[in-house]
Design an enzyme around this catalytic site. Structure first.
Site, PDB file in Angstrom:
ATOM      1  N   HIS A  87      -9.297  -5.127  26.188  1.00  0.00           N
ATOM      2  CA  HIS A  87      -9.053  -3.675  26.290  1.00  0.00           C
ATOM      3  C   HIS A  87     -10.158  -2.863  25.605  1.00  0.00           C
ATOM      4  O   HIS A  87      -9.878  -1.844  24.949  1.00  0.00           O
ATOM      5  CB  HIS A  87      -7.688  -3.309  25.677  1.00  0.00           C
ATOM      6  CG  HIS A  87      -6.528  -3.905  26.409  1.00  0.00           C
ATOM      7  ND1 HIS A  87      -5.917  -3.287  27.467  1.00  0.00           N
ATOM      8  CD2 HIS A  87      -5.890  -5.083  26.257  1.00  0.00           C
ATOM      9  CE1 HIS A  87      -4.937  -4.047  27.924  1.00  0.00           C
ATOM     10  NE2 HIS A  87      -4.902  -5.158  27.212  1.00  0.00           N
ATOM     11  N   ASN A 128       1.269  -2.279  30.042  1.00  0.00           N
ATOM     12  CA  ASN A 128       0.235  -2.332  31.079  1.00  0.00           C
ATOM     13  C   ASN A 128       0.717  -1.560  32.305  1.00  0.00           C
ATOM     14  O   ASN A 128       1.886  -1.191  32.383  1.00  0.00           O
ATOM     15  CB  ASN A 128      -0.011  -3.787  31.502  1.00  0.00           C
ATOM     16  CG  ASN A 128      -0.972  -4.518  30.569  1.00  0.00           C
ATOM     17  OD1 ASN A 128      -1.832  -3.902  29.945  1.00  0.00           O
ATOM     18  ND2 ASN A 128      -0.821  -5.815  30.483  1.00  0.00           N
ATOM     19  N   TYR A 164      -1.730  -8.663  17.314  1.00  0.00           N
ATOM     20  CA  TYR A 164      -2.261  -7.296  17.353  1.00  0.00           C
ATOM     21  C   TYR A 164      -2.670  -6.807  15.968  1.00  0.00           C
ATOM     22  O   TYR A 164      -3.774  -6.322  15.769  1.00  0.00           O
ATOM     23  CB  TYR A 164      -1.249  -6.346  18.033  1.00  0.00           C
ATOM     24  CG  TYR A 164      -1.412  -6.397  19.529  1.00  0.00           C
ATOM     25  CD1 TYR A 164      -1.199  -7.590  20.210  1.00  0.00           C
ATOM     26  CD2 TYR A 164      -1.832  -5.312  20.261  1.00  0.00           C
ATOM     27  CE1 TYR A 164      -1.385  -7.685  21.576  1.00  0.00           C
ATOM     28  CE2 TYR A 164      -2.018  -5.397  21.638  1.00  0.00           C
ATOM     29  CZ  TYR A 164      -1.788  -6.581  22.288  1.00  0.00           C
ATOM     30  OH  TYR A 164      -1.984  -6.665  23.624  1.00  0.00           O
TER      31      TYR A 164
END
Ligand code: NDP
Length: 516
Positions: free
Chosen positions: A56, A129, A339
């Site tokens: 990303h 997404n 993350y």
């Protein structure tokens, strides 16, 4: 001469006397080591780039708000969802996934749809997404999967062999591959696509009852996509077209908006469901779990600085608030670790203090201290340990997730229903897509898979065939594959298909003979 307020200074506030000429010994130099302004300017410049996100990397973002339009208090006690009409500020970052920071917005790729709600109970992130499913359902496969979407370590080129080798050996990817290679893989703008949580999450109410939920942010500007050809043209005409579109639409006060539809399942429904409701390669069919509209999201403010607010924004599906929690979805469980970890690597352990990431609507207090770039007062004089008798912050037991049961044998278990991998991809192909969608899907696949070697084409086409024979036949015909060979591979077990390796298989030889 500058006035005092507008004076050029060093990073530490002292006035800079000259910003055009370095300090030299004589007119010719050399430059003196004691030109601390030059040293600071160069040293800071050298460090302007931070590591780009490993996935990303290319993105665009904006601020806005979420408004509740339906009472959902029987499902969740989350305060930001507690009242019809309640509004919560948020930041949304869109992105492509595999490309580098300078890659084109029109690349075929899923699009990230990462939301940060600044709620009074802490920041809540929904990191989704534009596709309702994902390629894999076990996080152990994620680094491998991403490697195959990146550059070949030898040639530094994108490599269709790597891409399709992995996917053809990972049948669970077929549903997402079918969406990705439809025109939904090249959305016209970020405004013209949906955002999905893809994962299943848990909501729990004030009574402690829980529900399994999926989020669907449905665009209010119609789904619009590029065909493969249009996307290729846009890549060369304006590699930043979606970033530009988002910024300019907001500048014109044409605020992008989505309505939030939720699919909500009771634990009883989930327990008896015909497939694993936590499998991220599957949707919950709307016929089984009809979506209900519960709110609206609007983007109405552009960031003032791209680096500070978009590049440094950092999301985690592990940022929950009371009333929302994780599900057993294995991909989600992996992301709960990954993350925060990647942000600690990219931005440092105090990335939560950056304005775009900080909890704006409530206090943030704990016993974590120090670390690189700690720029608040690091707890000031308050104790840095717990328990303490000096008035430090106290845990709030009531805000915890209700206890839940876990059971089972600890082992590395394969997914229980491998044969259902093809069902939803087949349904999408047969019953949802129009003739035009199918034509574009086939031509998009052929254009890409055609670059891979024959044995990989055969193995991947066998997966398309398993999803739907017509789907497989059309890809096979365009690639001039021997369909008898494809059908044979489709009948093989996953282990047998995996054995079609570097050595030319008899199937491959047969296919070659049939095409020469
Ligand atoms: P429905 O007929 O109720 O829903 C079909 C869904 O497919 C709609 O949400 C539609 O999205 C979406 N869609 C339309 N064209 C495409 C495309 N080219 N690529 C991907 N999605 C598309 O059917 P079901 O709920 O029974 O699901 C049937 C199939 O639809 C699934 O197997 C799945 O592939 C796909 N799908 C299902 C979703 C779900 O949550 N149930 C969500 C998205 C896709 P829109 O309304 O935005 O046009």
């Amino acid at each position: 001469m500058s006035n005092r307020k507008n004076r050029l200074t060093s990073n530490f506030g002292s006035p800079v006397p000259n910003d055009q000429n370095s300090l030299t010994a004589g007119a010719q130099g050399p430059i003196l080591m004691q030109d601390v302004h030059l040293l600071e300017k160069l040293a800071h410049f050298d460090r302007e780039r931070i590591p780009e996100r490993v996935v990303h990397a290319k993105g665009a973002g904006a601020y806005g708000f979420f408004e509740v339009t339906e009472d959902v208090t029987k499902y969740t006690k989350a305060k930001f969802l507690s009242k019809v009409g309640k509004k919560t500020d948020l930041f949304l970052r869109f992105s492509t996934v595999g490309g580098e920071k300078g890659s084109a917005d029109a690349e075929r790729d899923p699009r990230g749809f990462a939301l940060k709600f600044y709620t009074e109970e802490g920041n809540y992130d929904m990191v989704g997404n534009n596709t309702p499913v994902f390629f894999i359902r076990d996080p152990l496969k994620f680094p491998d999967f991403i490697h195959t979407q990146k550059r070949n370590p030898v040639t530094n080129l994108k490599d269709p062999d790597m891409f399709w080798d992995f996917l053809s050996l990972t049948p669970e990817s077929i549903h997402q591959v079918t969406i990705l290679f439809s025109d939904r893989g090249t959305p016209r703008t970020y405004r013209n696509m949906n955002g999905y949580s893809s994962h299943t999450f848990k909501w729990y109410n004030a009574k402690g009852q829980h529900f399994w939920v999926k989020y669907h942010f449905k665009t209010e500007h119609k789904i619009k996509n590029f065909s493969g050809e249009e996307a290729d043209q846009m890549k060369s005409r304006d590699p930043d077209h979606a970033t530009r579109d988002l910024h300019e639409a907001i500048q014109r006060n044409e605020f992008p908006s989505w309505k939030l539809e939720m699919q909500i399942m009771t634990p009883e429904q989930a327990a008896g469901y015909r497939f694993d409701p936590f499998d991220i390669t599957k949707v919950w069919p709307h016929g089984d779990v009809p979506p209900i509209t519960i709110g609206r999201l609007v983007l109405d403010r552009n960031p003032e600085n791209y680096f500070a607010e978009v590049e440094q924004s950092a999301f985690s599906p592990g940022n929950f608030v009371p009333g929302i929690a994780a599900s057993p979805d294995k991909m989600l469980q992996g992301r709960l670790f990954s993350y925060h970890d990647t942000h600690r690597h990219r931005l440092g352990p105090n990335y939560h203090m950056l304005p775009v990431n900080s909890a704006k609507a409530c206090n943030m207090k704990n016993y974590q201290r120090d670390g690189f770039m700690c720029f608040d007062n690091s707890g000031s004089g308050v104790p840095n340990y717990y328990p303490n008798s000096f008035g430090g912050p106290e845990p709030h037991q009531k805000s915890g997730e209700p206890d839940f049961e876990v059971s089972g044998i600890a082992s590395r278990q394969e997914y229980a229903h491998p044969n259902d991998d093809f069902v939803q991809a087949g349904e999408l192909y047969r019953t949802v897509m129009t003739d035009k969608d199918r034509d574009h899907l086939i031509s998009n696949i052929v254009g890409h898979l055609g670059g891979a070697r024959r044995r990989i084409q055969l193995r991947q086409t066998a997966l398309f065939y398993k999803a739907d024979p017509d789907y497989g036949r059309r890809v096979g015909r365009e690639l001039k594959l021997d369909m008898k060979v494809v059908e044979k591979i489709a009948e093989m077990s996953q282990e047998e298909r995996a054995r079609i390796t570097a050595e030319e298989s008899s199937h491959q030889k047969k296919a070659k003979e049939s095409t020469t």
